[in-house]
Design a protein around this motif. Structure first.
Motif, PDB file in Angstrom:
ATOM      1  N   LEU A  75       0.904  -1.318  -0.127  1.00  0.00           N
ATOM      2  CA  LEU A  75       0.073   0.034   0.046  1.00  0.00           C
ATOM      3  C   LEU A  75       1.023   1.372  -0.168  1.00  0.00           C
ATOM      4  N   GLY A  76       0.383   2.378  -0.694  1.00  0.00           N
ATOM      5  CA  GLY A  76       1.122   3.462  -0.777  1.00  0.00           C
ATOM      6  C   GLY A  76       0.128   4.609  -1.256  1.00  0.00           C
ATOM      7  N   GLU A  77       0.843   5.849  -0.841  1.00  0.00           N
ATOM      8  CA  GLU A  77       0.062   7.003  -1.335  1.00  0.00           C
ATOM      9  C   GLU A  77       0.874   7.829  -2.208  1.00  0.00           C
ATOM     10  N   ARG A  78       1.996   7.320  -2.577  1.00  0.00           N
ATOM     11  CA  ARG A  78       2.660   8.260  -3.493  1.00  0.00           C
ATOM     12  C   ARG A  78       3.607   7.112  -4.422  1.00  0.00           C
ATOM     13  N   ARG A  79       3.470   7.104  -5.470  1.00  0.00           N
ATOM     14  CA  ARG A  79       4.133   6.333  -6.571  1.00  0.00           C
ATOM     15  C   ARG A  79       5.581   6.318  -6.396  1.00  0.00           C
ATOM     16  N   ALA A  80       6.282   7.318  -6.187  1.00  0.00           N
ATOM     17  CA  ALA A  80       7.831   7.343  -5.979  1.00  0.00           C
ATOM     18  C   ALA A  80       8.090   6.567  -4.773  1.00  0.00           C
ATOM     19  N   ALA A  81       7.290   6.752  -3.625  1.00  0.00           N
ATOM     20  CA  ALA A  81       7.739   5.872  -2.180  1.00  0.00           C
ATOM     21  C   ALA A  81       7.629   4.346  -2.673  1.00  0.00           C
ATOM     22  N   LEU A  82       6.464   4.093  -3.501  1.00  0.00           N
ATOM     23  CA  LEU A  82       6.257   2.682  -3.589  1.00  0.00           C
ATOM     24  C   LEU A  82       7.505   2.138  -4.462  1.00  0.00           C
ATOM     25  N   ARG A  83       7.929   2.711  -5.429  1.00  0.00           N
ATOM     26  CA  ARG A  83       9.220   2.454  -6.354  1.00  0.00           C
ATOM     27  C   ARG A  83      10.378   2.435  -5.377  1.00  0.00           C
ATOM     28  N   ALA A  84      10.686   3.286  -4.406  1.00  0.00           N
ATOM     29  CA  ALA A  84      11.863   3.393  -3.614  1.00  0.00           C
ATOM     30  C   ALA A  84      11.708   2.138  -2.725  1.00  0.00           C
ATOM     31  N   GLU A 111      -3.124   0.292  -8.282  1.00  0.00           N
ATOM     32  CA  GLU A 111      -2.505   1.314  -8.341  1.00  0.00           C
ATOM     33  C   GLU A 111      -1.437   1.307  -7.424  1.00  0.00           C
ATOM     34  N   SER A 112      -1.328   0.663  -6.354  1.00  0.00           N
ATOM     35  CA  SER A 112      -0.159   0.657  -5.503  1.00  0.00           C
ATOM     36  C   SER A 112       0.818  -0.565  -5.936  1.00  0.00           C
ATOM     37  N   LEU A 113       0.325  -1.652  -6.035  1.00  0.00           N
ATOM     38  CA  LEU A 113       1.014  -3.008  -6.257  1.00  0.00           C
ATOM     39  C   LEU A 113       1.738  -2.696  -7.618  1.00  0.00           C
ATOM     40  N   GLY A 114       0.856  -2.056  -8.473  1.00  0.00           N
ATOM     41  CA  GLY A 114       1.335  -1.930  -9.921  1.00  0.00           C
ATOM     42  C   GLY A 114       2.844  -1.126 -10.015  1.00  0.00           C
ATOM     43  N   ALA A 115       2.756  -0.013  -9.161  1.00  0.00           N
ATOM     44  CA  ALA A 115       4.074   0.830  -9.045  1.00  0.00           C
ATOM     45  C   ALA A 115       5.131  -0.080  -8.414  1.00  0.00           C
ATOM     46  N   PHE A 116       4.784  -0.769  -7.548  1.00  0.00           N
ATOM     47  CA  PHE A 116       5.900  -1.422  -6.508  1.00  0.00           C
ATOM     48  C   PHE A 116       6.488  -2.594  -7.598  1.00  0.00           C
ATOM     49  N   TYR A 284      -7.843  -4.678  -8.310  1.00  0.00           N
ATOM     50  CA  TYR A 284      -6.814  -5.292  -7.428  1.00  0.00           C
ATOM     51  C   TYR A 284      -5.847  -6.163  -8.140  1.00  0.00           C
ATOM     52  N   ARG A 285      -4.721  -6.539  -7.441  1.00  0.00           N
ATOM     53  CA  ARG A 285      -3.857  -7.261  -8.273  1.00  0.00           C
ATOM     54  C   ARG A 285      -3.358  -8.385  -7.279  1.00  0.00           C
TER      55      ARG A 285
END
Length: 291
Positions: A75-84, A111-116, A284-285
């Motif tokens: 789970l994340g609220e920012r794409r950059a944070a999920l990638r980091a 949206e969260s898992l996809g970025a991660f 979901y994913r």
């Protein structure tokens, strides 16, 4: 999530005393973006797993992995944070969960898992077993009539334990690529018994033949998730019948004053659910890795 983000995120395992940071993140994001995490209670006291997160200025949690017995909620609220967070896990060679199967499951709103996953899919020593998109639908206006007159639904009783044991085992084998009837038969039986005892296990029927099993999972006081839906092979092409069972599930007394969400394992179940008055809501994913 912001399109551009040059914030520096510190990524590390969270201390037990930092659990409130996880609860705070869950409350900040849209409720249904953290749906499975909420249902699992991974942000509350009593969660027996551990957390790995991306923190802004070592204070504000912007993304988290909740690593539990049955999977990793992302789970994340920012794409950059999920990638980091994913980059940090790749450097650590990712998800040192252990266990006899060496199977790792990632779950979350796409949206969260996809970025991660864009980053984490590069982790070494892991084989991709499955990558499924799962439509999340919400109940809209109930149709005037059921899609099928041949369908009915009941709340399972103790006498139907064997039926629930077998069909839910089939579902796990198909969706998770692990058959609990072989790997953990005692635990699987106990889980089925508990769901039946709680009045949360549903069975859909065509006359006296089981056509569907599903589970009611409370999200909060006002919302219930219709989840873990499994349709036996003989009924997979019978969308109107499956839709009829889901229609009658919506009419159960315990759901009369609830907001009802439905998580479909695939597009066919989602299409049947639309016949019962559900409409697309989110995606979901579910990603499964081994190694």
């Amino acid at each position: 999530m912001a399109a551009m983000d040059d914030t520096h995120y510190g990524c590390r395992e969270l201390k037990a005393t930092e659990r409130p940071l996880v609860a705070g993140l869950v409350e900040r994001v849209p409720r249904d973006a953290a749906l499975l995490l909420r249902v699992a209670g991974a942000h509350r006291e009593g969660f027996t797993g551990w957390y790995f997160g991306a923190l802004e200025d070592n204070r504000r949690l912007a993304a988290v992995m909740c690593v539990g017995e049955h999977g990793v909620h992302v789970l994340g609220e920012r794409r950059a944070a999920l990638r980091a967070m994913a980059e940090a896990q790749v450097k650590l060679q990712g998800l040192n969960l252990g266990g006899p199967t060496k199977q790792h499951e990632l779950l979350g709103d796409n949206e969260s898992l996809g970025a991660f996953w864009e980053v984490f899919r590069g982790v070494k020593g892991r084989t991709l077993v499955a990558d499924h998109l799962q439509p999340l639908l919400r109940a809209d206006q109930l149709p005037d009539t059921a899609p099928s007159k041949r369908a009915r639904v009941t709340v399972a009783t103790a006498s139907e334990l064997r039926l629930v044991y077998e069909l839910s085992g089939e579902r796990e084998a198909h969706e998770r690529h692990l058959d609990p009837r072989r790997t953990h038969p005692g635990a699987h039986r106990a889980a089925c018994e508990a769901t039946i005892a709680a009045g949360r296990q549903l069975v859909g029927w065509e006359e006296d033949k089981p056509a569907l099993v599903a589970e009611l999972r409370p999200v909060d006081d006002h919302t219930t998730l219709l989840d873990r839906i499994w349709v036996p092979v003989a009924y997979r092409s019978r969308k109107r019948l499956v839709g009829g069972a889901l229609y009658h599930a919506r009419r159960l007394r315990g759901l009369a004053d609830k907001d009802v969400l439905l998580l479909a394992a695939d597009a066919a179940i989602a299409e049947a659910a639309e016949l019962a008055g559900f409409i697309p809501h989110r995606t979901y994913r579910h990603v499964i890795l081994r190694g």
